[in-house]
Design an enzyme around this catalytic site. Structure first.
Site, PDB file in Angstrom:
ATOM      1  N   GLY A 286      54.484  39.831  -6.117  1.00 19.26           N
ATOM      2  CA  GLY A 286      55.262  38.707  -5.600  1.00 19.26           C
ATOM      3  C   GLY A 286      54.915  37.392  -6.277  1.00 19.26           C
ATOM      4  O   GLY A 286      55.745  36.470  -6.309  1.00 19.26           O
TER       5      GLY A 286
ATOM      6  N   GLU B 263      56.941  37.341  -9.348  1.00 19.22           N
ATOM      7  CA  GLU B 263      58.336  37.121  -8.939  1.00 19.22           C
ATOM      8  C   GLU B 263      58.571  35.656  -8.556  1.00 19.22           C
ATOM      9  O   GLU B 263      59.639  35.105  -8.815  1.00 19.22           O
ATOM     10  CB  GLU B 263      58.679  38.068  -7.777  1.00 19.22           C
TER      11      GLU B 263
ATOM     12  N   GLU C 107      53.404  47.020  -8.253  1.00 15.06           N
ATOM     13  CA  GLU C 107      53.857  47.619  -6.983  1.00 15.06           C
ATOM     14  C   GLU C 107      53.879  49.148  -6.995  1.00 15.06           C
ATOM     15  O   GLU C 107      53.595  49.785  -5.982  1.00 15.06           O
ATOM     16  CB  GLU C 107      55.256  47.089  -6.607  1.00 15.06           C
TER      17      GLU C 107
ATOM     18  N   ALA D 168      52.446  39.794  -2.807  1.00 16.32           N
ATOM     19  CA  ALA D 168      52.733  39.770  -1.370  1.00 16.32           C
ATOM     20  C   ALA D 168      51.488  40.294  -0.653  1.00 16.32           C
ATOM     21  O   ALA D 168      50.682  41.026  -1.244  1.00 16.32           O
ATOM     22  CB  ALA D 168      53.929  40.655  -1.073  1.00 16.32           C
TER      23      ALA D 168
HETATM   24  N1  DAK Z   1      47.372  40.903  -0.448  1.00 15.84           N
HETATM   25  C1  DAK Z   1      46.413  40.667   0.475  1.00 15.84           C
HETATM   26  N2  DAK Z   1      45.144  40.315   0.160  1.00 15.84           N
HETATM   27  C2  DAK Z   1      44.832  40.235  -1.133  1.00 15.84           C
HETATM   28  C3  DAK Z   1      45.776  40.487  -2.164  1.00 15.84           C
HETATM   29  C4  DAK Z   1      47.128  40.842  -1.765  1.00 15.84           C
HETATM   30  N3  DAK Z   1      48.110  41.031  -2.631  1.00 15.84           N
HETATM   31  N4  DAK Z   1      45.170  40.345  -3.337  1.00 15.84           N
HETATM   32  C5  DAK Z   1      43.895  40.016  -3.079  1.00 15.84           C
HETATM   33  N5  DAK Z   1      43.683  39.946  -1.761  1.00 15.84           N
HETATM   34  C6  DAK Z   1      42.433  39.617  -1.037  1.00 15.84           C
HETATM   35  C7  DAK Z   1      41.452  40.779  -1.122  1.00 15.84           C
HETATM   36  O1  DAK Z   1      41.744  41.733  -0.134  1.00 15.84           O
HETATM   37  C8  DAK Z   1      40.135  40.051  -0.870  1.00 15.84           C
HETATM   38  O2  DAK Z   1      40.023  39.779   0.509  1.00 15.84           O
HETATM   39  P1  DAK Z   1      38.600  40.019   1.259  1.00 15.84           P
HETATM   40  O3  DAK Z   1      38.250  41.432   1.023  1.00 15.84           O
HETATM   41  O4  DAK Z   1      37.659  39.042   0.565  1.00 15.84           O
HETATM   42  O5  DAK Z   1      38.912  39.660   2.679  1.00 15.84           O
HETATM   43  C9  DAK Z   1      40.336  38.718  -1.562  1.00 15.84           C
HETATM   44  O6  DAK Z   1      41.757  38.557  -1.701  1.00 15.84           O
HETATM   45  C10 DAK Z   1      39.731  38.687  -2.952  1.00 15.84           C
HETATM   46  O7  DAK Z   1      40.220  39.791  -3.672  1.00 15.84           O
HETATM   47  P2  DAK Z   1      39.253  40.809  -4.459  1.00 15.84           P
HETATM   48  O8  DAK Z   1      37.924  40.883  -3.805  1.00 15.84           O
HETATM   49  O9  DAK Z   1      40.017  42.064  -4.636  1.00 15.84           O
HETATM   50  O10 DAK Z   1      39.088  40.035  -5.837  1.00 15.84           O
HETATM   51  P3  DAK Z   1      38.858  40.671  -7.275  1.00 15.84           P
HETATM   52  O11 DAK Z   1      38.612  39.525  -8.184  1.00 15.84           O
HETATM   53  O12 DAK Z   1      37.865  41.776  -7.236  1.00 15.84           O
HETATM   54  O13 DAK Z   1      40.263  41.348  -7.661  1.00 15.84           O
HETATM   55  C11 DAK Z   1      42.687  41.383  -7.893  1.00 15.84           C
HETATM   56  C12 DAK Z   1      41.396  40.534  -7.820  1.00 15.84           C
HETATM   57  C13 DAK Z   1      43.872  40.445  -7.929  1.00 15.84           C
HETATM   58  C14 DAK Z   1      42.668  42.228  -9.187  1.00 15.84           C
HETATM   59  C15 DAK Z   1      42.727  42.337  -6.660  1.00 15.84           C
HETATM   60  O14 DAK Z   1      42.539  41.526  -5.493  1.00 15.84           O
HETATM   61  C16 DAK Z   1      44.038  43.024  -6.522  1.00 15.84           C
HETATM   62  O15 DAK Z   1      44.299  44.022  -7.223  1.00 15.84           O
HETATM   63  N6  DAK Z   1      44.895  42.532  -5.631  1.00 15.84           N
HETATM   64  C17 DAK Z   1      46.179  43.147  -5.360  1.00 15.84           C
HETATM   65  C18 DAK Z   1      47.138  42.841  -6.484  1.00 15.84           C
HETATM   66  C19 DAK Z   1      48.460  43.504  -6.265  1.00 15.84           C
HETATM   67  O16 DAK Z   1      48.570  44.747  -6.185  1.00 15.84           O
HETATM   68  N7  DAK Z   1      49.496  42.717  -6.098  1.00 15.84           N
HETATM   69  C20 DAK Z   1      50.830  43.189  -5.807  1.00 15.84           C
HETATM   70  C21 DAK Z   1      50.961  43.302  -4.323  1.00 15.84           C
HETATM   71  S1  DAK Z   1      52.489  44.065  -3.847  1.00 15.84           S
HETATM   72  C22 DAK Z   1      58.806  44.654  -0.697  1.00 15.84           C
HETATM   73  C23 DAK Z   1      58.458  45.536  -1.681  1.00 15.84           C
HETATM   74  C24 DAK Z   1      57.363  45.318  -2.436  1.00 15.84           C
HETATM   75  C25 DAK Z   1      56.610  44.178  -2.256  1.00 15.84           C
HETATM   76  C26 DAK Z   1      56.987  43.269  -1.329  1.00 15.84           C
HETATM   77  C27 DAK Z   1      58.070  43.503  -0.534  1.00 15.84           C
HETATM   78  N8  DAK Z   1      59.867  44.903   0.161  1.00 15.84           N
HETATM   79  C28 DAK Z   1      60.818  45.928  -0.107  1.00 15.84           C
HETATM   80  C29 DAK Z   1      59.910  44.207   1.384  1.00 15.84           C
HETATM   81  C30 DAK Z   1      55.393  44.075  -3.027  1.00 15.84           C
HETATM   82  C31 DAK Z   1      54.960  42.980  -3.430  1.00 15.84           C
HETATM   83  C32 DAK Z   1      53.618  42.818  -3.966  1.00 15.84           C
HETATM   84  O17 DAK Z   1      53.368  41.773  -4.439  1.00 15.84           O
END
Ligand code: DAK
Length: 257
Positions: A111, A114, A134, A66
């Site tokens: 997400g 999921e 998360e 997400a």
């Molecule tokens: N959201 C927003 N932007 C993201 C993103 C994300 N999940 N993942 C990557 N990006 C963006 C980065 O910010 C970056 O943008 P710029 O800085 O270039 O503008 C671009 O994508 C490229 O990412 P990186 O530069 O970080 O690329 P790397 O190859 O170095 O790293 C990575 C890739 C996937 C390891 C890293 O980007 C990363 O760790 N991303 C986050 C992964 C993550 O934590 N995913 C889970 C997100 S939480 C809810 C409760 C919970 C949730 C939803 C709802 N409710 C109760 C409502 C949670 C859900 C989730 O999914």
């Protein structure tokens, strides 16, 4: 690739959806979820639909979760609304009457994982990385991960992933049953084409009934589920498909569904 958030391509009733925010690694934001929901709503009405393949734009990511930037300032009420939006869309995907296959072409996190779990099954490229990170962001999975993951891989493996937030590679995902196949990334396109041919070659109503039997049966006790299978099996002899399929076998030709 166009500037649409969901790219739709079609071949012989098999629709391929590409989530298209490659600069954000196809992270799910409100706009993308709304567009996905609208596309799925249209697909659900179509009698000629054979299957759906879902993938992410680019070679790096299926969906990296997400959208964290969009979520950062949400209140609990906003968060509930966001989760409900995603849950509704994922349910729509899961309940499409045709097989839905995730082609996981890279990061499949939060997400994204999921979303893959709401698909019927998954093929991963060898660079794919899976996880529910998360807890590292101070939250728990909100799009069904704590519920669909244990149903797919068992409670112990699901608890490992949702409490440690660790990422697993495609081979481990294959071993634990999160994905069905792993292929070299360069072959993912060929696999998509092969799947399209396979899914389009079978009796379309039979494929729908097979999916229905598995999904509906999983929610019932074994005896009721077997009775459901018997009903659907018997019903499959009512239409032209069974005549064509079995006729073709006996006449030593390919069926034309
Ligand atoms: N959201 C927003 N932007 C993201 C993103 C994300 N999940 N993942 C990557 N990006 C963006 C980065 O910010 C970056 O943008 P710029 O800085 O270039 O503008 C671009 O994508 C490229 O990412 P990186 O530069 O970080 O690329 P790397 O190859 O170095 O790293 C990575 C890739 C996937 C390891 C890293 O980007 C990363 O760790 N991303 C986050 C992964 C993550 O934590 N995913 C889970 C997100 S939480 C809810 C409760 C919970 C949730 C939803 C709802 N409710 C109760 C409502 C949670 C859900 C989730 O999914």
């Amino acid at each position: 690739m166009s500037d649409k958030l969901i790219e739709v391509q079609e071949d012989t009733g098999v629709v391929r959806l590409t989530l298209n925010r490659p600069k954000a690694l196809n992270a799910l934001n409100t706009a993308l979820l709304a567009e996905l929901d609208s596309v799925l709503n249209d697909l659900a009405q179509r009698d000629d639909l054979r299957a759906v393949l879902i993938t992410g734009a680019g070679e790096k990511s299926f969906v990296a979760g997400a959208d964290i930037a969009e979520m950062r300032d949400k209140t609990p009420e906003d968060a509930r609304r966001f989760a409900m939006q995603a849950l509704t869309t994922f349910k729509r995907l899961e309940r499409l009457p045709v097989p839905v296959v995730a082609l996981v072409n890279g990061f499949c996190l939060g997400g994204g994982c999921e979303l893959a779990l709401a698909c019927d099954w998954a093929v991963a490229s060898d660079n794919a990385l899976f996880g529910q990170p998360e807890v590292g962001l101070g939250v728990i999975p909100g799009f069904g991960g704590t519920q669909r993951l244990p149903r797919r891989v068992g409670p112990a493996m699901a608890l490992d992933l949702v409490t440690t937030g660790r990422k697993i590679d495609a081979q481990e995902a294959l071993r634990v049953g999160l994905v069905n196949r792993v292929v070299p990334q360069a072959e993912l396109e060929a696999v998509a084409e092969e799947l399209t041919k396979q899914l389009a070659a079978n009796g379309p109503q039979a494929v729908r009934s097979a999916k229905q039997a598995v999904h509906d049966g999983m929610d019932q006790d074994l005896e009721s589920a077997l009775a459901l299978e018997t009903s659907l099996f018997a019903l499959s002899f009512a239409g032209s498909e069974q005549k064509e399929g079995m006729g073709a076998f006996v006449e030593k030709r390919k069926p034309n569904f």
